[in-house]
Design an enzyme around this catalytic site. Structure first.
Site, short mmCIF file in Angstrom:
data_model
loop_
_atom_site.label_atom_id
_atom_site.label_comp_id
_atom_site.label_asym_id
_atom_site.label_seq_id
_atom_site.Cartn_x
_atom_site.Cartn_y
_atom_site.Cartn_z
N ASN A 1 0.37 -6.37 -7.92
CA ASN A 1 1.02 -7.16 -6.87
C ASN A 1 0.02 -8.15 -6.28
OD1 ASN A 1 -0.40 -5.82 -4.60
ND2 ASN A 1 0.68 -4.04 -5.40
N ILE B 1 1.93 8.01 -1.39
CA ILE B 1 0.68 8.64 -0.94
C ILE B 1 0.74 8.92 0.56
CG2 ILE B 1 -1.83 8.40 -0.83
CD1 ILE B 1 -1.59 6.34 -3.14
N1 CTP Z 1 2.51 3.46 0.40
C1 CTP Z 1 1.97 4.59 -0.19
N2 CTP Z 1 2.36 4.96 -1.44
C2 CTP Z 1 3.28 4.26 -2.11
C3 CTP Z 1 3.85 3.11 -1.52
C4 CTP Z 1 3.44 2.74 -0.27
O1 CTP Z 1 1.10 5.23 0.42
N3 CTP Z 1 3.62 4.64 -3.32
C5 CTP Z 1 2.09 3.08 1.75
C6 CTP Z 1 1.49 1.70 1.86
O2 CTP Z 1 0.09 1.74 1.71
C7 CTP Z 1 1.88 1.27 3.27
C8 CTP Z 1 3.19 1.99 3.50
O3 CTP Z 1 3.23 3.06 2.56
O4 CTP Z 1 0.96 1.69 4.23
C9 CTP Z 1 4.40 1.14 3.33
O5 CTP Z 1 4.35 0.50 2.10
P1 CTP Z 1 5.56 -0.37 1.52
O6 CTP Z 1 5.26 -0.78 0.12
O7 CTP Z 1 5.90 -1.41 2.52
O8 CTP Z 1 6.66 0.74 1.60
P2 CTP Z 1 7.55 1.45 0.58
O9 CTP Z 1 7.81 2.80 1.16
O10 CTP Z 1 7.03 1.37 -0.81
O11 CTP Z 1 8.88 0.60 0.73
P3 CTP Z 1 9.42 -0.71 -0.04
O12 CTP Z 1 8.38 -1.10 -1.06
O13 CTP Z 1 10.70 -0.23 -0.62
O14 CTP Z 1 9.62 -1.73 1.04
#
Ligand code: CTP
Length: 406
Positions: A208, A305
């Site tokens: 990304n 995570i």
């Molecule tokens: N995060 C994480 N593990 C993942 C995805 C996200 O720990 N597999 C953490 C990111 O580091 C961030 C938070 O969760 O602090 C939110 O990440 P985001 O990508 O915005 O959230 P998602 O839950 O993946 O939601 P979406 O992508 O559907 O918006």
């Protein structure tokens, strides 16, 4: 970095790197510090006091005695300034300070000093490796002085090894720890940053647009404010922040393993990484060949995570980040609830001057309890400082609750 008129005493001792102290003085002044230089007699064999006087606009102090010297300067100087930086610091100077010897102006200032001190050793590689020098440095560290590791490279004596004075930028970065309010002293802070890489085959991966800049800024500023910082970083092009323990990872599952390993020991987790939500279900061992006009891949969800470790919380303050293109606050609040966070940092990544890749960010800080705090467009270091202000408040209220329970 803004040193905001703080006063720094720059001690220069007699090594070939003394000339580099002139550049350091300029950098410190460039950051807004006022610099007073004190030189030893042997430093003046390498570079003249006039150079420093011209750069700093202040008289350079060189001797305890003589018509131009102030009889109380050796006591006053190390107490009036905000911090003392000695660069370069020779093995001889380090030995004298370790042993409590004050036989010239600078070493006597060190004996009477009450302000925080940064020592930047520079010497020949054998001298650096000498157990006597290492023992002396350990004594200085034991007394709370901050000691930089010299850099590796070719030395003035022709040898290649450890012993070079670190670059001025790095010394400025280390000096910042002396000048900040140490409101995170004694705290263990874990930061994640950057994107993850999820391999399709040996040459291609899914990733990304994260540059890691916001996470690195958080690690840097937390260290400046006194924390012990571990940075678990996905692949980025950024230099390791000074003083921070860096752990390089590639995939979400690597990051998960490292975060889980460190989480039980920390006070704070700042989960700034843009973790890839999916990975290719199958990783090909050999490069995928161009064979068809269309291709389809299956993806498998990566572990969340943050959600996993927040469920293991035992007093840690857990901060998440939400990069959104729409419904910013509602989405961020949903993630905060679902992931059991104490604070979430929401940013709208539609704006060209905020979010991915750039040096500025416009975010809203949303605490679990209380109102959202929208911040203006700021540098990523300024955003980091605002986030850490909230973290400090959360730690203080947690400590207050523990004290009440006890
Ligand atoms: N995060 C994480 N593990 C993942 C995805 C996200 O720990 N597999 C953490 C990111 O580091 C961030 C938070 O969760 O602090 C939110 O990440 P985001 O990508 O915005 O959230 P998602 O839950 O993946 O939601 P979406 O992508 O559907 O918006």
């Amino acid at each position: 970095m803004d040193f905001n008129g703080k006063r720094i005493l720059l001690g220069v001792t007699g090594g070939i790197a003394a000339y580099k102290a002139a550049e350091l003085a300029r950098r410190l002044i460039g950051c807004g510090a006022r610099v007073k230089v004190v030189m030893t007699r042997s430093a003046q064999e390498f570079v003249g006091p006039l150079t420093f006087a011209a750069l700093t606009g202040e008289k350079v102090a060189t001797a305890m005695f003589g018509p131009d010297s102030d009889p109380l300067e050796h006591v006053a100087l190390g107490q009036e300034v905000d911090a003392i930086v000695v660069a370069p610091a020779t093995a001889n100077f380090i030995g004298k300070v370790a042993g409590g010897i004050g036989d010239d102006l600078l070493t006597t200032i060190m004996l009477a000093a009450t302000r925080p001190v940064l020592i930047c050793p520079a010497m020949n590689a054998e001298m650096w490796a000498n157990p006597v020098v290492q023992g002396n440095l350990a004594r200085l560290k034991g007394r709370g002085l901050l000691v930089m590791e010299p850099a590796a490279g070719s030395l003035a004596c022709g040898a290649v090894g450890l012993g070079r004075l670190p670059e001025a930028d790095l010394i400025v970065e280390a000096a910042a720890r002396l000048l900040c309010v140490p409101d995170l002293a004694g705290r263990q802070v874990l930061v994640t940053a950057g994107p993850t890489h999820e391999d399709f085959d040996p040459v291609r991966f899914l990733t990304n647009r994260s540059s890691g800049k916001q996470g690195y800024a958080l690690a840097k500023v937390a260290w400046r404010r006194g924390a012990d910082v571990t940075l678990v970083s996905g692949p980025t092009n950024l230099p390791a922040p000074y003083g921070v323990k860096c752990v390089a990872v590639r995939s979400a599952r690597d990051m998960q393993a490292m975060v889980k390993a460190h989480f039980p020991e920390v006070d704070v987790l700042l989960m700034a990484a843009a973790v890839g939500d999916y990975r290719p279900t199958q990783v090909e061992v050999r490069k995928i060949k161009r064979a068809h006009e269309e291709m389809a891949f299956h993806l498998t969800a990566n572990p969340d995570i943050l959600k996993q470790v927040a469920a293991m919380k035992s007093g840690q303050i857990v901060v998440g980040f939400a990069a959104e293109t729409h419904d910013l606050e509602a989405e961020a609040r949903r993630k905060m609830r679902e992931k059991h966070l104490d604070l979430i940092v929401a940013n709208d990544v539609n704006r060209p001057d905020s979010g991915f890749q750039v040096d500025t960010n416009e975010v809203t800080l949303i605490p679990r309890v209380g109102d959202a705090v929208p911040l203006p467009l700021l540098s990523k270091e300024e955003v980091a400082a605002k986030i850490l202000d909230q973290v400090v408040a959360l730690l203080e209220s947690r400590d207050g609750d523990h004290a009440k329970d006890a």
